[in-house]
Enzyme design. Structure first.
Site, PDB file in Angstrom:
ATOM      1  N   GLY A  26       0.829  -1.213   0.000  1.00 54.39           N
ATOM      2  CA  GLY A  26       0.000   0.000   0.000  1.00 54.39           C
ATOM      3  C   GLY A  26       0.859   1.258   0.000  1.00 54.39           C
ATOM      4  CE1 TYR A  27       1.768   4.837   4.571  1.00 55.45           C
ATOM      5  CE2 TYR A  27       1.291   2.592   5.263  1.00 55.45           C
ATOM      6  CZ  TYR A  27       1.134   3.954   5.425  1.00 55.45           C
ATOM      7  OH  TYR A  27       0.335   4.439   6.426  1.00 55.45           O
ATOM      8  CG  HIS A  28       5.555  -0.248  -3.870  1.00 54.75           C
ATOM      9  ND1 HIS A  28       6.917  -0.332  -3.997  1.00 54.75           N
ATOM     10  CD2 HIS A  28       5.063  -0.246  -5.129  1.00 54.75           C
ATOM     11  CE1 HIS A  28       7.243  -0.375  -5.272  1.00 54.75           C
ATOM     12  NE2 HIS A  28       6.133  -0.333  -5.987  1.00 54.75           N
TER      13      HIS A  28
END
Ligand code: MG
Length: 656
Positions: free
Chosen positions: A292-294
């Site tokens: 997700g943060y990627h």
């Protein structure tokens, strides 16, 4: 809020505001009044007529051309039903702060910006992202109703008044409830969130009669304070730093009238150029190892580029910046399952197809030649699929073993990389496995972030090694999280990945995953070293009502649609049911079956397991006759095993 209360509230605010409105002269001094279009403002300011200068400045902004934003289109904003609700509830001071806390809390007729109904830090921090203000702006534009603008101006000024930027002495040795409000209201990530979204609010509300010259001065004063603070209080590292740099670039691009604008842009660009090299491994994986943060980081890099481009400040973004973004994009669609979901490893949430494909569509603007991205962005109407299926991302430690890209495919994403950064969990060796439209081994997810003891206890449950599909010693968390890749081979006939994690003092976990005939998975786990005691393999199924057989050490799903798996473990002394949960979203969790397969390891002797995970459409998945055994003793450089499924032999081996 009823009308009488609202009038009282407004009346209570007015005297205070009259006293504390920003000094127009000082704000005008922050601007480069030699810029084209600001001649009248400059002249009036020079004459000391700052009230008239403020009016001229408002006229300038209303007629300003040539500066573009890349967020909401203020002329044609799209207001979803949900946003309309947030806007309307915002009028009533029921503020939409977090999707994990619904329905929204009431913050008082006289807004209490320190109200903290659940001691989850996110709830307190994210209040200061004022997420309902952009929806209010959209509602204003869509309906033309001035009540939204009136309330925004009131709330905006109320926020300034009650959340001053004061000195913050830290949180050491303090109960979080005792920590000064400035810590929450002025956390750099929140400050920068406001920098980005107040651009949208500015554009949406600018035509309103409520947007007076005096308010413009208050707005610019507050905005400049934000950008100055942000530009001198960057987070040390991680996605926060990226978000902050991107948003400082936004401030410098959207308000080039500030004398400091060029230095804001330069600082942001320098940070992103430096951090993209530091935070993204050569294989394109962002170092927090969180899908997700990627994706969020790809969007940060992309937005910064778009904003600079749109306003003629492409700046010093070198080609390598775009090359790294391209690697990040490829990583994303490689670990995605055919339904567009991504593994919920680390702090990731279950993203919808709409969200992930929406990102692909944005990313296509940067990489129009990427035919695979085009294919996924258009549901296969254009572009073409990658020519490969399986792929290793060896720096981030993600190994994708798939036999296709469509909804009938079988895909495993194995995760065994470096320690990573904040969002990463103690999960080396774990995997998710998806076949025929169903994710049979979704990760436990994260459930919640930081907060008081109760909140942290919940968070820590989901971070445990033992709630992943991997091996533990005494069910404890891994002491070290530095996995190595020992072997990777991907061929049309089958794949093998061998990874090793020296997770505990005296215990190393070697895991070989075979994608046999590209149909089913065999996992050979060997735990070796001086340690002795309880070694366990853990498996977490999707929420279902499975068929268990503790004698055979086997479990099978029993979905009526015939899309099932059967799992069988060899080499364990016993099979036990464990507590199992999976969290697809913040503060949402579902019970699910989970099992430990235990073995009492002796000092110096390895514990060896074989797990067969067999996708099947058989009427009774548990009826498959599965056998497996190692051939020969443990060797540090090789392993040979034989697996028999329904009488068919599959000899498997690897040599390092
Ligand atoms: Mg996890």
């Amino acid at each position: 809020m009823n009308l009488i209360k609202k009038v009282l509230c407004v009346a209570a605010l007015l005297p205070a505001l009259a006293l504390r409105g920003a000094d127009a002269g000082k704000v005008l001094d922050l601007l480069d009044l030699s810029r084209s279009g600001l001649e009248k403002v400059a002249e009036l300011h020079k004459q000391g007529q700052d009230s008239l200068a403020s009016s001229a400045l408002l006229d300038y902004f209303k007629g300003r051309t040539g500066v573009k934003s890349v967020g909401v289109n203020p002329e044609k904003p799209k207001l979803t039903k949900e946003e309309r609700r947030w806007a309307d509830e915002g009028l009533e001071h029921k503020f939409f702060v977090h999707k994990g806390y619904q329905p929204s809390y009431f913050y008082g007729d006289d807004i209490n910006w320190q109200y903290w109904p659940v001691k989850d830090n996110e709830l307190r921090w994210q209040l200061h992202r004022t997420k309902w203000w952009v929806p209010m702006g959209k509602a204003y534009r869509v309906t033309g109703d001035e009540k939204y603008a009136r309330e925004w101006v009131l709330q905006y000024r109320d926020w300034i008044k009650k959340n001053p930027l004061t000195e913050f002495k830290g949180i050491k040795d303090k109960d979080m409830e005792e920590v000064d409000n400035v810590y929450f209201a002025w956390r750099p990530l929140e400050v920068c969130d406001r920098l980005e979204h107040q651009i949208e609010q500015f554009e949406l509300f600018l035509p309103s009669a409520e947007f007076t010259p005096e308010f413009l001065i208050d707005f610019l004063d507050n905005y400049h304070r934000h950008a100055t603070f942000a530009n001198s209080h960057y987070s040390a590292q991680g996605n926060h730093l990226l978000f902050e740099a991107q948003r400082v670039i936004f401030a410098g691009s959207f308000f080039p009238e500030f004398k400091d604008a060029a230095s804001w842009r330069k600082a942001g660009v320098d940070i992103l150029n430096r951090e993209i090299k530091k935070q993204v491994f050569p294989d394109g994986v962002q170092f927090e190892l969180d899908p997700g943060y990627h994706m969020a980081c790809v969007n940060i890099f992309g937005k910064a580029l778009q904003m600079m481009d749109a306003n003629g400040y492409r700046g010093e973004f070198p080609q390598s910046y775009l090359d790294t973004m391209k690697n990040m994009v490829e990583f994303t669609y490689n670990i995605a399952f055919p339904d567009f979901t991504l593994p919920v490893f680390s702090d990731n949430k279950l993203h919808t197809k709409h969200g992930v494909q929406g990102n692909y569509r944005i990313w296509r603007k940067f990489f129009p030649k990427d035919q695979a991205l085009r294919y996924f962005a258009t549901d296969g109407k254009k572009g073409k699929l990658p020519e490969y299926t399986s792929r290793a991302f060896t720096n981030g430690g993600f190994y994708v073993m798939r036999n296709g890209w469509d909804s009938t495919a079988t895909v495993m994403v194995l995760k065994a990389g470096p320690a990573g950064e904040w969002h990463n969990q103690y999960d080396n060796g774990t995997f998710e496995m998806w076949t025929n439209g169903r994710n049979f081994f979704p990760d436990s997810g994260s459930f919640i972030y930081g907060g008081d003891e109760e909140v942290l206890k919940q968070r820590n449950w989901f971070r445990q090694t033992a709630v992943h599909n991997t091996l533990t010693l005494y069910d404890k968390n891994l002491q070290t999280r530095e996995s190595k890749l020992l072997k990777w081979e991907a061929t049309p006939q089958g794949d093998v990945a061998v990874v090793e994690t020296p997770g505990y003092d005296g215990l190393t976990h070697r895991r070989a995953v075979f994608f046999v005939d590209k149909k089913f998975y065999v996992i050979a786990d060997e735990a070796y070293g001086d340690a002795e005691g309880d070694v366990a393999l853990h498996y977490q199924l999707l929420p279902c009502d499975p068929l268990e057989n503790t004698v055979k050490k086997s479990v099978s799903t029993a979905f009526a649609d015939g899309n099932n798996i059967t799992l069988r473990v060899f080499g364990a002394d016993k099979m036990e049911a464990e507590e199992g949960w999976m969290s697809p979203a913040y503060r949402v969790k579902k019970a699910r079956p989970a099992y430990a397969f235990r073995s009492a390891k002796k000092a110096g002797k390895p514990s060896r397991f074989i797990t067969v995970i067999y996708p099947t459409d058989a009427a009774n998945p548990a009826n498959h006759d599965i056998k497996a055994a190692y051939k020969g003793k443990y060797s540090p450089t090789s392993a040979t095993l034989e697996v028999i499924v329904d009488g068919k032999k599959y000899p498997l081996s690897y040599t390092l």
